[in-house]
Design a protein around this motif. Structure first.
Motif, PDB file in Angstrom:
ATOM      1  N   VAL A   1      -7.068  -0.982  -7.014  1.00  0.00           N
ATOM      2  CA  VAL A   1      -8.132  -0.035  -7.328  1.00  0.00           C
ATOM      3  C   VAL A   1      -7.622   1.399  -7.305  1.00  0.00           C
ATOM      4  N   ASP A   2      -6.800   1.741  -6.313  1.00  0.00           N
ATOM      5  CA  ASP A   2      -6.246   3.095  -6.259  1.00  0.00           C
ATOM      6  C   ASP A   2      -5.343   3.361  -7.460  1.00  0.00           C
ATOM      7  N   LEU A   3      -4.589   2.353  -7.872  1.00  0.00           N
ATOM      8  CA  LEU A   3      -3.772   2.521  -9.071  1.00  0.00           C
ATOM      9  C   LEU A   3      -4.665   2.791 -10.277  1.00  0.00           C
ATOM     10  N   ALA A   4      -5.783   2.063 -10.360  1.00  0.00           N
ATOM     11  CA  ALA A   4      -6.705   2.240 -11.473  1.00  0.00           C
ATOM     12  C   ALA A   4      -7.265   3.660 -11.489  1.00  0.00           C
ATOM     13  N   ARG A   5      -7.669   4.127 -10.325  1.00  0.00           N
ATOM     14  CA  ARG A   5      -8.279   5.461 -10.251  1.00  0.00           C
ATOM     15  C   ARG A   5      -7.304   6.558 -10.664  1.00  0.00           C
ATOM     16  N   ASN A   6      -6.012   6.292 -10.450  1.00  0.00           N
ATOM     17  CA  ASN A   6      -5.003   7.287 -10.781  1.00  0.00           C
ATOM     18  C   ASN A   6      -4.388   7.067 -12.164  1.00  0.00           C
TER      19      ASN A   6
ATOM     20  N   ASP B   1       0.828  -1.206   0.000  1.00  0.00           N
ATOM     21  CA  ASP B   1       0.000   0.000   0.000  1.00  0.00           C
ATOM     22  C   ASP B   1       0.865   1.260   0.000  1.00  0.00           C
ATOM     23  N   SER B   2       1.954   1.235   0.759  1.00  0.00           N
ATOM     24  CA  SER B   2       2.854   2.384   0.777  1.00  0.00           C
ATOM     25  C   SER B   2       3.578   2.540  -0.552  1.00  0.00           C
ATOM     26  N   ARG B   3       3.907   1.415  -1.196  1.00  0.00           N
ATOM     27  CA  ARG B   3       4.528   1.512  -2.516  1.00  0.00           C
ATOM     28  C   ARG B   3       3.566   2.151  -3.507  1.00  0.00           C
TER      29      ARG B   3
ATOM     30  N   THR C   1       1.862   6.872  -6.779  1.00  0.00           N
ATOM     31  CA  THR C   1       0.819   7.848  -7.085  1.00  0.00           C
ATOM     32  C   THR C   1       1.304   9.275  -6.823  1.00  0.00           C
ATOM     33  N   ALA C   2       2.106   9.444  -5.777  1.00  0.00           N
ATOM     34  CA  ALA C   2       2.618  10.775  -5.426  1.00  0.00           C
ATOM     35  C   ALA C   2       3.828  11.186  -6.258  1.00  0.00           C
ATOM     36  N   GLY C   3       4.344  10.284  -7.092  1.00  0.00           N
ATOM     37  CA  GLY C   3       5.492  10.616  -7.933  1.00  0.00           C
ATOM     38  C   GLY C   3       6.825  10.490  -7.239  1.00  0.00           C
TER      39      GLY C   3
END
Length: 578
Positions: A311-316, A288-290, A295-297
């Motif tokens: 899912v968070d990867l998908a949303r971003n 999750d931290s990775r 996502t934050a670059g």
């Protein structure tokens, strides 16, 4: 997670845009997130500039990769973990490479080879335009110095690991010459080598593509006292050479600090330069931290995407790169623990496990239950393998008949790590523990931090009944799985089966073809009948990349060398002449 076939990345192909997860991937199952710490900024090396820190806008020619654990050593001959090899394969190379599309062996430091004497000799012709990163020449004498070093490794240098790849392939070291298949290495010319065996090893060329057989500078091995584990790093015994390897690869070591490894491009590299001048590996144990760091670059990519993160990867709109499955997850059984040596007890374990329920929601879609230890990719039939289907009533009956008295059964599992075969170990343990408890086993949880030497702990004798582990293949041959796991007695399983060892030794020397495949099918059937461990799954593993990565060399055997990365915002650099 289901990834459409048209969207699955192939090595060398552009991944920009086409492989991005889209938010419509509703098939991902959301689970409660693991507690995770945010990634710290990596430590800058003493030689790095003040701008070397990882930020949301990385330097144009720097590639920053989030790893799940620190490497244990940078001496590939003494390594047996993914994160060590991930670094060393950037720095060192072997005689044989891996075709990025097929995973078949291909020329690397050896331009060609020829089999002689019915497979007991291999004649290699070497490249003549290669130098080591310390300026020493790469030649036949250097190659033989490495093979002879592997063969004569003292017992003290082999401590801390249950088995090393040289033993897995060649069966033994120089202290057991009557067992070893290695006969010698001879420089027949400045750039030609004869490698001699006592008998055929059919998968030898494939095996030499594994990162453990990378060629080190003999001068650096000597200067770094490579066979003397005189140093300690994060509790791991290591040689001075293991902290400063020297090879012929595209990158050389700039620094290694806790949590960070930094590499820089080697200007004397003989091959394609590529676009990356600097590589930074930063350790982020939690998937999750990775994902948040990507996502934050703060990083450009990471490995072992979890279901929770997807899912968070998908949303971003980030990129998702899937490998073909080439690892196996298993539940290890220690027959030295009272009662586990009873085959009825082990059969009860096998019938108590619902593999489909274990996989559902904890592994990416496409992960399949495993009946045997050899992946489908290798074409070994599992028709003769006993299929211990989930049957709770039968498991309870077998357990009663085994005489199990309810004593607590220590179950070891790793914490704070992700592996290709086990992206979320705590969740896999929780489900297996629940299933075994329901069948009547009394489970005593024994969590061990991966960084505290979990793998070494469960691969040696100890007071445990069960443990959770797996195996990731590093070359294209069934012996890489059953030979490595069961080709000799190991304290990991407390399982002594001379007949099985004999079958494995015979199979590894059979010519490729139906007879060899049939021999490995028979080996799989015998392992299944005696249950030294229960194969659980062939997991799908996946990486995630930022939009600035246009090409990444995805490989089922993780032969992923970063000079083959293309960045969307970097112009190609010319290969230096001479």
């Amino acid at each position: 997670m289901n990834i459409p076939a048209a969207c699955r990345n192939r090595p060398g192909r552009s991944v920009h845009g086409g492989i991005r997860i889209v938010a419509a991937l509703a098939s991902v199952v959301l689970l409660a997130s693991c507690t995770a710490r945010d990634v710290p900024a990596p430590h800058p090396s003493p030689t790095a500039s003040a701008t070397a820190e990882v930020t949301a806008t990385p330097e144009a020619s720097t590639f920053t990769f989030g790893t799940a654990a620190d490497p244990r050593t940078l001496d590939p001959a003494l390594a047996n973990d993914t994160e060590s090899y991930r670094v060393t394969q950037q720095v060192l190379q072997g005689l044989v490479g891996v075709d990025p599309l097929t995973s078949e062996p291909t020329a690397l430091l050896a331009e060609s080879w020829e089999e002689k004497d019915d497979g007991r000799t291999y004649a290699f012709t070497l490249r003549e335009d290669v130098v080591f990163q310390d300026g020493e020449p790469f030649d036949a004498e250097a190659v033989c110095a490495n093979f002879d070093r592997w063969y004569t490794l003292p017992a003290g240098a082999r401590s801390g690991t249950a088995s090393l790849p040289f033993k897995d392939v060649f069966r033994a070291f120089s202290d057991q010459p009557e067992v070893s298949l290695y006969s010698g290495c001879t420089a027949t010319g400045k750039y030609s080598v004869d490698l001699k065996l006592t008998s055929r090893i059919t998968g030898l060329i494939s095996a030499l593509a594994a990162p453990a057989f990378a060629i080190s500078s003999p001068a650096a091995l000597e200067a770094g006292a490579a066979d003397e584990l005189s140093e300690s790093r994060e509790g791991v015994e290591i040689s001075r050479y293991g902290q400063a390897p020297v090879g012929t690869g595209p990158f050389e070591l700039a620094s290694w600090q806790p949590g960070t490894v930094e590499l820089s491009f080697f200007d004397g590299y003989w091959g394609e330069r590529g676009e990356i001048d600097r590589v930074v590996f930063t350790t982020i144990p939690s998937p999750d931290s990775r994902a948040r760091a990507l996502t934050a670059g703060r990083i450009d990519g990471y490995d072992f995407v979890s279901v929770d993160s997807a899912v968070d990867l998908a949303r971003n709109g980030l990129q998702f790169l899937q490998r073909d499955p080439y690892s196996v997850l298993y539940l290890g059984l220690n027959e030295d623990f009272p009662g586990v040596d009873n085959v009825l007890f082990r059969e009860a374990v096998a019938h108590a496990i619902d593999k489909d329920s274990l996989i559902d929601g904890r592994f990416l879609n496409g992960t399949k239950p495993a009946r045997q230890f050899i992946p489908e990719k290798l074409g070994v039939s599992g028709e003769r393998v006993e299929d211990y289907g989930y049957d709770l009533d039968l498991a309870k009956d077998l357990l009663t008949r085994s005489g199990y008295d309810g004593r607590p059964l220590p179950f070891y599992y790793p914490r704070n790590v992700s592996r290709a075969y086990l992206p979320s170990p705590e969740k896999a343990y929780a489900e297996l523990s629940r299933q075994l408890t329901e069948a009547g086993f009394t489970i005593k949880p024994v969590p061990v931090e991966w960084s505290d030497g979990y793998a070494a702990t469960v691969q040696q004798s100890g007071d445990r009944a069960f443990h959770l582990l797996g195996w990731s293949g590093s070359y294209d041959d069934p012996d890489n799985f059953v030979g490595a796991l069961f080709g000799s007695y190991s304290d990991e399983f407390g399982y002594d089966d001379p007949q099985l060892v004999s079958k494995i030794n015979r199979a590894r020397g059979l010519p490729d073809g139906e007879d060899r495949s049939d021999a490995y099918a028979d080996i799989s059937a015998q392992i299944a009948a005696r249950i030294p461990a229960v194969p659980l799954a062939f997991p799908i593993s996946a990486l995630a990349m930022s939009a600035r990565v246009s090409t990444y060399p995805v490989s089922p055997v993780m032969n992923e060398v970063f000079n083959r990365i293309d960045l969307a915002d970097v112009e190609p650099r010319p290969t230096p002449s001479g």
